[in-house]
Design a protein around this motif. Structure first.
Motif, PDB file in Angstrom:
ATOM      1  N   ALA A 232       0.837  -1.215   0.000  1.00  0.00           N
ATOM      2  CA  ALA A 232       0.000   0.000   0.000  1.00  0.00           C
ATOM      3  C   ALA A 232       0.869   1.262   0.000  1.00  0.00           C
ATOM      4  N   PHE A 233       1.957   1.260   0.772  1.00  0.00           N
ATOM      5  CA  PHE A 233       2.855   2.408   0.807  1.00  0.00           C
ATOM      6  C   PHE A 233       3.520   2.624  -0.553  1.00  0.00           C
ATOM      7  N   GLN A 236       0.936   4.177  -2.919  1.00  0.00           N
ATOM      8  CA  GLN A 236       0.734   5.594  -2.623  1.00  0.00           C
ATOM      9  C   GLN A 236       1.921   6.431  -3.100  1.00  0.00           C
ATOM     10  N   LEU A 237       3.107   5.900  -2.912  1.00  0.00           N
ATOM     11  CA  LEU A 237       4.298   6.632  -3.357  1.00  0.00           C
ATOM     12  C   LEU A 237       4.329   6.763  -4.875  1.00  0.00           C
ATOM     13  N   SER A 239       1.714   6.820  -6.871  1.00  0.00           N
ATOM     14  CA  SER A 239       0.695   7.796  -7.293  1.00  0.00           C
ATOM     15  C   SER A 239       1.179   9.233  -7.069  1.00  0.00           C
ATOM     16  N   GLN A 240       1.896   9.453  -5.973  1.00  0.00           N
ATOM     17  CA  GLN A 240       2.450  10.789  -5.744  1.00  0.00           C
ATOM     18  C   GLN A 240       3.500  11.141  -6.785  1.00  0.00           C
TER      19      GLN A 240
END
Length: 286
Positions: A232-233, A236-237, A239-240
């Motif tokens: 998940a991390f 998210q990274l 997508s950023q």
């Protein structure tokens, strides 16, 4: 020459037999299951076969070799015994002498050394003698009475055979062959107490094994949770990073100016709180 040819033919036949489809289709099983299957076959084949030992009936054996046999054949054929290896080893020897076919199970192999005394009682006096029973303890003279010693002891085959057949031919299902526990005799009480103690130890041992197993299982669960958090991390990274790559300064400045110049909508209309789209309709804003 002939011997070598015969050896080659035998080895070729053995290889053909071991690789035949019939042999390859044989069901694989553990040693414990193989022993259980063999016991089941013998008990079903011959009514004279019976199994006796410690915890072989209701507990299915200490190593589960006799699993399911007690439920199938009952107390007449699967007999629980106290913790007296010498005692039930002697019962098995006597039953075999009487014409039955006992299967005597010991908890471990070193306990089977208790049967040495019974084997010694069957040892002949010399090589020329036939196999005869003899007492383990030498007779001693008492006072002035002469020493009475018989080389041959009368075989208990007739009386034992009648007694054991009466036990095996009982009609009542689930009847316990062993005599009832006599509270006045400390030996039987001690045997029952030792059986209870050993069952508690086996239960503790099982719980200890279960805790050790669950410890590894929970470690695997925690590892899977950490892997999900890591995935998940990483998502998210990523997508950023994609959002940063698609960043446009002009659009960002225009959006900030629009939000600064935009007049906020009132939340209340004539003292009542209404949704934003109804307030826009009241004010005539599209």
């Amino acid at each position: 020459m002939l011997r070598s040819r015969l050896t080659q033919a035998a080895s070729a036949a053995q290889r053909a037999f071991s690789t035949s489809p019939k042999v390859l289709a044989v069901k694989q099983m553990t040693v414990r299951d193989g022993l259980n299957s063999a016991l089941d076959d013998e008990l079903a084949r011959d009514d004279r076969v019976f199994l006796l030992g410690e915890e072989v009936a209701q507990y299915d054996g200490a190593y589960k070799v006799s699993r399911g046999l007690w439920k199938k054949y009952g107390d007449k054929r699967i007999i629980d015994t106290p913790i007296t290896e010498m005692g039930f080893a002697g019962i098995a020897v006597g039953a075999a002498m009487a014409g039955l076919r006992p299967i005597c199970e010991f908890m471990t192999f070193n306990f089977s050394m208790q049967a040495i005394d019974h084997a010694n009682s069957l040892k002949p006096a010399n090589h020329n003698d036939r196999l005869l029973l003899r007492p383990l303890v030498r007779p001693q003279p008492i006072g002035d009475s002469p020493l009475l010693h018989k080389k041959i002891i009368e075989s208990p085959r007739s009386s034992l055979l009648t007694e054991i057949n009466d036990i095996l031919q009982r009609e009542r299902v689930g009847e316990i062959i062993a005599p009832p526990l006599d509270r006045s005799k400390p030996d039987k009480m001690e045997a029952a107490r030792l059986i209870v103690i050993r069952r508690r130890k086996m239960k503790k041992h099982k719980l200890k094994k279960l805790r050790r197993k669950m410890k590894f299982e929970w470690a695997k669960v925690r590892q899977r949770r950490e892997m999900r958090k890591e995935k998940a991390f990483q998502a998210q990274l990523m997508s950023q990073i994609k959002q940063a790559e698609s960043f446009n300064a002009e659009q960002y400045v225009a959006e900030v100016l629009r939000q600064a110049n935009e007049v906020p909508l009132p939340r209340y209309w004539k003292g009542r709180r209404l949704p934003a789209f109804i307030i826009k309709q009241k004010l005539g804003i599209k």
